[in-house]
Scaffold this motif. Structure first.
Motif, PDB file in Angstrom:
ATOM      1  N   MET A  27      48.943  37.251  42.489  1.00 58.50           N
ATOM      2  CA  MET A  27      48.399  37.945  43.656  1.00 58.50           C
ATOM      3  C   MET A  27      48.645  37.017  44.841  1.00 58.50           C
ATOM      4  O   MET A  27      48.078  35.929  44.893  1.00 58.50           O
ATOM      5  CB  MET A  27      46.899  38.155  43.460  1.00 58.50           C
ATOM      6  CG  MET A  27      46.140  38.467  44.721  1.00 58.50           C
ATOM      7  SD  MET A  27      44.341  38.256  44.493  1.00 58.50           S
ATOM      8  CE  MET A  27      44.236  36.597  43.855  1.00 58.50           C
ATOM      9  N   ASN A  28      49.513  37.447  45.764  1.00 59.16           N
ATOM     10  CA  ASN A  28      49.917  36.555  46.859  1.00 59.16           C
ATOM     11  C   ASN A  28      50.416  35.233  46.242  1.00 59.16           C
ATOM     12  O   ASN A  28      51.250  35.269  45.346  1.00 59.16           O
ATOM     13  CB  ASN A  28      48.772  36.356  47.852  1.00 59.16           C
ATOM     14  CG  ASN A  28      48.266  37.688  48.424  1.00 59.16           C
ATOM     15  OD1 ASN A  28      49.047  38.612  48.613  1.00 59.16           O
ATOM     16  ND2 ASN A  28      46.984  37.804  48.674  1.00 59.16           N
ATOM     17  N   TYR A  30      48.561  33.228  44.486  1.00 55.76           N
ATOM     18  CA  TYR A  30      47.621  32.876  43.418  1.00 55.76           C
ATOM     19  C   TYR A  30      48.111  33.411  42.083  1.00 55.76           C
ATOM     20  O   TYR A  30      48.864  34.389  42.035  1.00 55.76           O
ATOM     21  CB  TYR A  30      46.226  33.442  43.717  1.00 55.76           C
ATOM     22  CG  TYR A  30      45.472  32.597  44.714  1.00 55.76           C
ATOM     23  CD1 TYR A  30      45.899  32.510  46.038  1.00 55.76           C
ATOM     24  CD2 TYR A  30      44.360  31.857  44.331  1.00 55.76           C
ATOM     25  CE1 TYR A  30      45.227  31.708  46.952  1.00 55.76           C
ATOM     26  CE2 TYR A  30      43.682  31.062  45.245  1.00 55.76           C
ATOM     27  CZ  TYR A  30      44.126  30.991  46.550  1.00 55.76           C
ATOM     28  OH  TYR A  30      43.463  30.194  47.443  1.00 55.76           O
ATOM     29  N   LEU A  76      31.220  33.993  35.011  1.00 52.69           N
ATOM     30  CA  LEU A  76      32.245  33.255  35.754  1.00 52.69           C
ATOM     31  C   LEU A  76      31.598  32.119  36.524  1.00 52.69           C
ATOM     32  O   LEU A  76      30.399  32.120  36.810  1.00 52.69           O
ATOM     33  CB  LEU A  76      33.046  34.171  36.664  1.00 52.69           C
ATOM     34  CG  LEU A  76      32.467  34.732  37.944  1.00 52.69           C
ATOM     35  CD1 LEU A  76      32.586  33.748  39.116  1.00 52.69           C
ATOM     36  CD2 LEU A  76      33.217  36.006  38.324  1.00 52.69           C
ATOM     37  N   ILE A  98      41.726  31.583  37.567  1.00 56.80           N
ATOM     38  CA  ILE A  98      42.339  32.057  38.815  1.00 56.80           C
ATOM     39  C   ILE A  98      42.447  30.870  39.756  1.00 56.80           C
ATOM     40  O   ILE A  98      41.445  30.183  40.022  1.00 56.80           O
ATOM     41  CB  ILE A  98      41.498  33.169  39.466  1.00 56.80           C
ATOM     42  CG1 ILE A  98      41.163  34.256  38.440  1.00 56.80           C
ATOM     43  CG2 ILE A  98      42.245  33.775  40.658  1.00 56.80           C
ATOM     44  CD1 ILE A  98      40.060  35.201  38.908  1.00 56.80           C
TER      45      ILE A  98
ATOM     46  N   ASN B  29      39.628  30.810  50.250  1.00 51.41           N
ATOM     47  CA  ASN B  29      39.363  31.917  51.181  1.00 51.41           C
ATOM     48  C   ASN B  29      39.482  33.285  50.501  1.00 51.41           C
ATOM     49  O   ASN B  29      39.699  34.301  51.161  1.00 51.41           O
ATOM     50  CB  ASN B  29      40.304  31.847  52.386  1.00 51.41           C
ATOM     51  CG  ASN B  29      41.751  31.919  51.969  1.00 51.41           C
ATOM     52  OD1 ASN B  29      42.106  31.457  50.884  1.00 51.41           O
ATOM     53  ND2 ASN B  29      42.598  32.487  52.812  1.00 51.41           N
ATOM     54  N   TYR B  30      39.314  33.300  49.183  1.00 51.31           N
ATOM     55  CA  TYR B  30      39.340  34.551  48.432  1.00 51.31           C
ATOM     56  C   TYR B  30      37.938  34.912  47.963  1.00 51.31           C
ATOM     57  O   TYR B  30      37.084  34.044  47.827  1.00 51.31           O
ATOM     58  CB  TYR B  30      40.274  34.433  47.216  1.00 51.31           C
ATOM     59  CG  TYR B  30      41.720  34.598  47.589  1.00 51.31           C
ATOM     60  CD1 TYR B  30      42.369  33.636  48.366  1.00 51.31           C
ATOM     61  CD2 TYR B  30      42.445  35.713  47.202  1.00 51.31           C
ATOM     62  CE1 TYR B  30      43.693  33.788  48.747  1.00 51.31           C
ATOM     63  CE2 TYR B  30      43.768  35.872  47.574  1.00 51.31           C
ATOM     64  CZ  TYR B  30      44.388  34.912  48.337  1.00 51.31           C
ATOM     65  OH  TYR B  30      45.694  35.074  48.715  1.00 51.31           O
ATOM     66  N   LEU B  32      35.714  37.222  44.953  1.00 47.67           N
ATOM     67  CA  LEU B  32      35.615  38.064  43.760  1.00 47.67           C
ATOM     68  C   LEU B  32      34.469  39.033  44.011  1.00 47.67           C
ATOM     69  O   LEU B  32      33.358  38.630  44.375  1.00 47.67           O
ATOM     70  CB  LEU B  32      35.347  37.230  42.515  1.00 47.67           C
ATOM     71  CG  LEU B  32      36.558  36.396  42.049  1.00 47.67           C
ATOM     72  CD1 LEU B  32      36.490  34.995  42.618  1.00 47.67           C
ATOM     73  CD2 LEU B  32      36.640  36.353  40.535  1.00 47.67           C
ATOM     74  N   THR B  49      48.051  41.793  52.185  1.00 49.80           N
ATOM     75  CA  THR B  49      47.678  41.153  50.924  1.00 49.80           C
ATOM     76  C   THR B  49      47.867  42.058  49.718  1.00 49.80           C
ATOM     77  O   THR B  49      47.751  43.279  49.812  1.00 49.80           O
ATOM     78  CB  THR B  49      46.187  40.707  50.965  1.00 49.80           C
ATOM     79  OG1 THR B  49      45.885  40.007  49.743  1.00 49.80           O
ATOM     80  CG2 THR B  49      45.242  41.889  51.085  1.00 49.80           C
ATOM     81  N   ILE B  98      39.704  41.224  43.327  1.00 47.29           N
ATOM     82  CA  ILE B  98      39.985  39.884  43.848  1.00 47.29           C
ATOM     83  C   ILE B  98      40.948  40.032  45.013  1.00 47.29           C
ATOM     84  O   ILE B  98      42.014  40.648  44.875  1.00 47.29           O
ATOM     85  CB  ILE B  98      40.611  38.984  42.761  1.00 47.29           C
ATOM     86  CG1 ILE B  98      39.788  39.028  41.477  1.00 47.29           C
ATOM     87  CG2 ILE B  98      40.715  37.533  43.268  1.00 47.29           C
ATOM     88  CD1 ILE B  98      40.517  38.444  40.268  1.00 47.29           C
ATOM     89  N   PRO B 100      41.624  38.383  49.455  1.00 46.00           N
ATOM     90  CA  PRO B 100      41.169  37.447  50.476  1.00 46.00           C
ATOM     91  C   PRO B 100      39.898  37.945  51.167  1.00 46.00           C
ATOM     92  O   PRO B 100      39.669  39.149  51.284  1.00 46.00           O
ATOM     93  CB  PRO B 100      42.336  37.415  51.476  1.00 46.00           C
ATOM     94  CG  PRO B 100      43.518  37.873  50.701  1.00 46.00           C
ATOM     95  CD  PRO B 100      42.986  38.874  49.718  1.00 46.00           C
TER      96      PRO B 100
END
Lengths: 121, 121
Positions: A27-28, A30, A76, A98, B29-30, B32, B49, B98, B100
């Motif tokens: 994702m991007n 990540y 988590l 992640i 900067n993400y 969940l 994104t 998930i 940003p």
């Protein structure tokens, strides 16, 4: 574009090596990885990033210098950037990780447990 | 530092509004988020994104212009940046998102389903 869903449990059947995260999606910049843990890892930290652990089977203890955190299935935890930690699993546990692409599993530490990076499954 | 694990299922018991993502954790900067979906959302895209959907209960169809993808429990899918999509759940389903920080659930579209952003639970 590959319009196939990615099944976490199916990915986890495809390897058996502990402490060897496998990439299942990006994702991007990540990556989402799956990993199997058993026993004690090595103390290390990631100076440039936070790191997410999401337990999907078993129980994971993340030892930190100040306090441990115990994650059960469905829990988590985000280990903050720069915080020393040492994952420990009394019995086999399975996790989703992640973190940004390029993060090495043992952080700044070189160890026999340092895994090859960016391995897809 | 808050050394408490975050339990996804427990977070999902705390709200009932559909299409209203709640933040449970931040990594760099993400964010969940957890969300409950039922019925059809709105067509939209996120120009800046990718977006991860991980289903933890039920079944989610992500309609896209070229092809749909159907996610069952334990499946994840990354909707690429800029790709129009419309989530649809025939029956209630629960997901982890998930993306940003700052991403609006309806993307570039203003809708009655546009949710307040950055709401923690």
């Amino acid at each position: 574009m590959n319009n196939q869903p990615i099944n976490i449990q199916e990915k986890l059947t495809k390897f058996h090596t502990f402490w060897s995260p496998k990439v299942v999606a990006e994702m991007n910049n990540y990556q989402l990885k799956v990993a199997k843990f058993s026993g004690e890892f090595v103390w290390h930290k990631h100076d440039d990033t936070d790191e997410v652990f999401l337990v999907v089977k078993g129980e994971l203890t993340i030892r930190m210098r100040e306090e441990d955190v115990v994650l059960k299935n469905g829990d988590l935890f985000v280990v903050p950037q720069g915080v020393e930690h040492c994952p420990y699993a009394k019995e086999e546990c399975h996790v989703i990780l992640i973190e940004p692409k390029g993060v090495i599993n043992t952080g700044e530490v070189k160890s026999s447990l340092t895994a090859e990076n960016d391995v897809w499954i």
